[in-house]
Scaffold this active site. Structure first.
Site, PDB file in Angstrom:
ATOM      1  N   LYS A 161      -7.946  -0.960  -9.422  1.00  0.00           N
ATOM      2  CA  LYS A 161      -8.630  -1.568  -8.281  1.00  0.00           C
ATOM      3  C   LYS A 161      -9.807  -0.689  -7.861  1.00  0.00           C
ATOM      4  O   LYS A 161      -9.650   0.506  -7.618  1.00  0.00           O
ATOM      5  CB  LYS A 161      -7.653  -1.719  -7.107  1.00  0.00           C
ATOM      6  CG  LYS A 161      -8.270  -2.251  -5.815  1.00  0.00           C
ATOM      7  CD  LYS A 161      -7.194  -2.404  -4.742  1.00  0.00           C
ATOM      8  CE  LYS A 161      -7.769  -2.866  -3.417  1.00  0.00           C
ATOM      9  NZ  LYS A 161      -8.556  -1.824  -2.728  1.00  0.00           N
TER      10      LYS A 161
ATOM     11  N   SER B  23       0.821  -1.211   0.000  1.00  0.00           N
ATOM     12  CA  SER B  23       0.000   0.000   0.000  1.00  0.00           C
ATOM     13  C   SER B  23       0.855   1.261   0.000  1.00  0.00           C
ATOM     14  O   SER B  23       1.940   1.300   0.591  1.00  0.00           O
ATOM     15  CB  SER B  23      -0.896  -0.005   1.245  1.00  0.00           C
ATOM     16  OG  SER B  23      -1.539   1.242   1.413  1.00  0.00           O
TER      17      SER B  23
ATOM     18  N   THR C 274      -5.731   2.511  -7.192  1.00  0.00           N
ATOM     19  CA  THR C 274      -7.019   2.440  -6.491  1.00  0.00           C
ATOM     20  C   THR C 274      -7.855   3.645  -6.900  1.00  0.00           C
ATOM     21  O   THR C 274      -7.421   4.790  -6.777  1.00  0.00           O
ATOM     22  CB  THR C 274      -6.807   2.419  -4.969  1.00  0.00           C
ATOM     23  OG1 THR C 274      -6.129   1.207  -4.619  1.00  0.00           O
ATOM     24  CG2 THR C 274      -8.135   2.461  -4.229  1.00  0.00           C
TER      25      THR C 274
ATOM     26  N   TYR D  92      -2.329   5.719  -4.871  1.00  0.00           N
ATOM     27  CA  TYR D  92      -3.375   6.732  -4.981  1.00  0.00           C
ATOM     28  C   TYR D  92      -2.777   7.915  -5.726  1.00  0.00           C
ATOM     29  O   TYR D  92      -1.602   8.247  -5.524  1.00  0.00           O
ATOM     30  CB  TYR D  92      -3.828   7.218  -3.594  1.00  0.00           C
ATOM     31  CG  TYR D  92      -4.508   6.188  -2.735  1.00  0.00           C
ATOM     32  CD1 TYR D  92      -5.783   5.730  -3.049  1.00  0.00           C
ATOM     33  CD2 TYR D  92      -3.889   5.685  -1.593  1.00  0.00           C
ATOM     34  CE1 TYR D  92      -6.421   4.795  -2.251  1.00  0.00           C
ATOM     35  CE2 TYR D  92      -4.522   4.745  -0.785  1.00  0.00           C
ATOM     36  CZ  TYR D  92      -5.780   4.308  -1.123  1.00  0.00           C
ATOM     37  OH  TYR D  92      -6.405   3.378  -0.334  1.00  0.00           O
TER      38      TYR D  92
ATOM     39  N   HIS E 155     -13.365  -1.868  -1.686  1.00  0.00           N
ATOM     40  CA  HIS E 155     -12.499  -1.379  -0.603  1.00  0.00           C
ATOM     41  C   HIS E 155     -12.868  -2.031   0.740  1.00  0.00           C
ATOM     42  O   HIS E 155     -12.824  -1.403   1.794  1.00  0.00           O
ATOM     43  CB  HIS E 155     -12.608   0.153  -0.497  1.00  0.00           C
ATOM     44  CG  HIS E 155     -11.303   0.830  -0.201  1.00  0.00           C
ATOM     45  ND1 HIS E 155     -10.540   1.428  -1.173  1.00  0.00           N
ATOM     46  CD2 HIS E 155     -10.617   1.013   0.960  1.00  0.00           C
ATOM     47  CE1 HIS E 155      -9.452   1.957  -0.622  1.00  0.00           C
ATOM     48  NE2 HIS E 155      -9.469   1.707   0.671  1.00  0.00           N
TER      49      HIS E 155
END
Length: 331
Positions: free
Chosen positions: A219, A106, A156, A130, A243
């Site tokens: 995603k 992440s 994402t 992100y 999520h």
């Protein structure tokens, strides 16, 4: 206590993690309807088992974007692994490498990309990104991921704003002072203002493509319309995801959304799914409905909370054994 199934790890984590950490990991948005539906939807799906199929030899390996993994379960991107175990994402990376599967690290890791890479050299790793208001910071992360040997970029797309997770609001959730969002330390202070860019559109896929040669996986897709747009914008993979029910409540369970996404894609890109996988039979259901691989989020954190890298390997091993058994019994 013998750890026999994933719910045993969940019970352990709930008992022994600090309440604020457990609440953060467990949180769903609003009434948690979608979070819970992710699990319940699997329970409504039934097998049609076939008999006398010679299941004496089974090969459960698969390939994702050309890389072989030992079985079709990877580790989804989740933040703040040091809340579960002191070594954090380094332990996660080591467990994934030991089990020969994919770990998606992440953006909001408590270890740097470089630390994660060095902890498990040779492991299959993708980096979850992100797009931030500070585009230079996002660009730098992409370049660091490439330089650190990550083999895929997972964008994402379902978080223009953070969903309302009531327990986090009640708890006033913040990372403890000794933990940092390591990948963003030099770019900005993550908790003062939302760094996420809510103006991101499909055109930003082209911007991202201009930065990297890595395959791009999107995603957060839940509809056929967005699946078709993703294919049209040249991505290499789609993760059907809500999520973990942490964003928009009362959307579809991911296993239900998987069917229309797979139909829309028609084999042009690989499709994966996360959310609600708790048993090896859930993995088989997802594959039967068209997923190439599944990714687990919360169960990986429960494994870390139990015994770090060893606990996460235990979780993956249980899923692997259950998946193999389900394949055999379903013929």
């Amino acid at each position: 206590m013998a750890m026999v199934c994933l719910s045993d790890f969940e019970a352990y984590a709930k008992k022994y993690l600090p309440k604020i950490a457990w609440d953060y990991f467990a949180a769903g948005a609003d009434d948690c309807t979608t979070r819970d539906e992710n699990i319940l939807a699997y329970k409504r799906i039934r097998f049609r088992p076939r008999m006398l199929r010679d299941v004496s030899v089974m090969d459960i390996r698969t390939k994702i974007l050309g890389s072989e993994i030992s079985f079709p379960v990877g580790i989804a991107p989740t933040g703040f692994h040091q809340l579960a175990w002191p070594d954090g994402e380094k332990s996660t990376a080591r467990a994934a490498r030991a089990m020969n599967t994919c770990y998606i690290a992440s953006t909001y890791s408590t270890c740097t990309l470089e630390e994660i890479s060095a902890a498990a050299p040779g492991g299959l790793r993708w980096f979850q990104l992100y797009i931030h208001r500070n585009r230079a910071a996002s660009q730098q992360l992409v370049r660091r991921a490439e330089a650190s040997g990550f083999q895929g970029l997972v964008l994402t797309v379902d978080l223009p704003y953070a969903g309302k997770r009531r327990d986090d609001v009640r708890n006033g959730f913040r990372l403890p002072p000794h933990m940092k969002v390591k990948n963003l330390e030099r770019a900005f202070e993550v908790c003062k203002m939302s760094p996420l860019d809510p103006s991101v559109t499909w055109n930003d896929i082209y911007w991202l493509r201009s930065l990297t040669c890595l395959p791009i996986i999107i995603k957060g897709i839940l509809t056929r319309e967005d699946a078709e747009l993703a294919v049209g914008h040249g991505v290499q993979g789609i993760i059907v995801s809500n999520h973990g029910g942490r964003q928009l409540d009362e959307g579809p369970a991911t296993i239900d959304a998987l069917v229309e996404v797979v139909e829309a894609v028609r084999g042009r890109v690989e499709v994966y799914v996360d959310g609600g996988i708790r048993k090896g039979s859930d993995v088989l259901k997802a594959l039967a409905l068209g997923a190439k691989c599944v990714f687990i989020g919360r169960p990986a954190l429960w494994g870390l909370a139990y015994k770090g890298e060893e606990g996460l390997q235990d979780v993956l091993r249980i899923l692997q054994d259950e998946f193999r058994l389900s394949m055999a019994l379903a013929g």
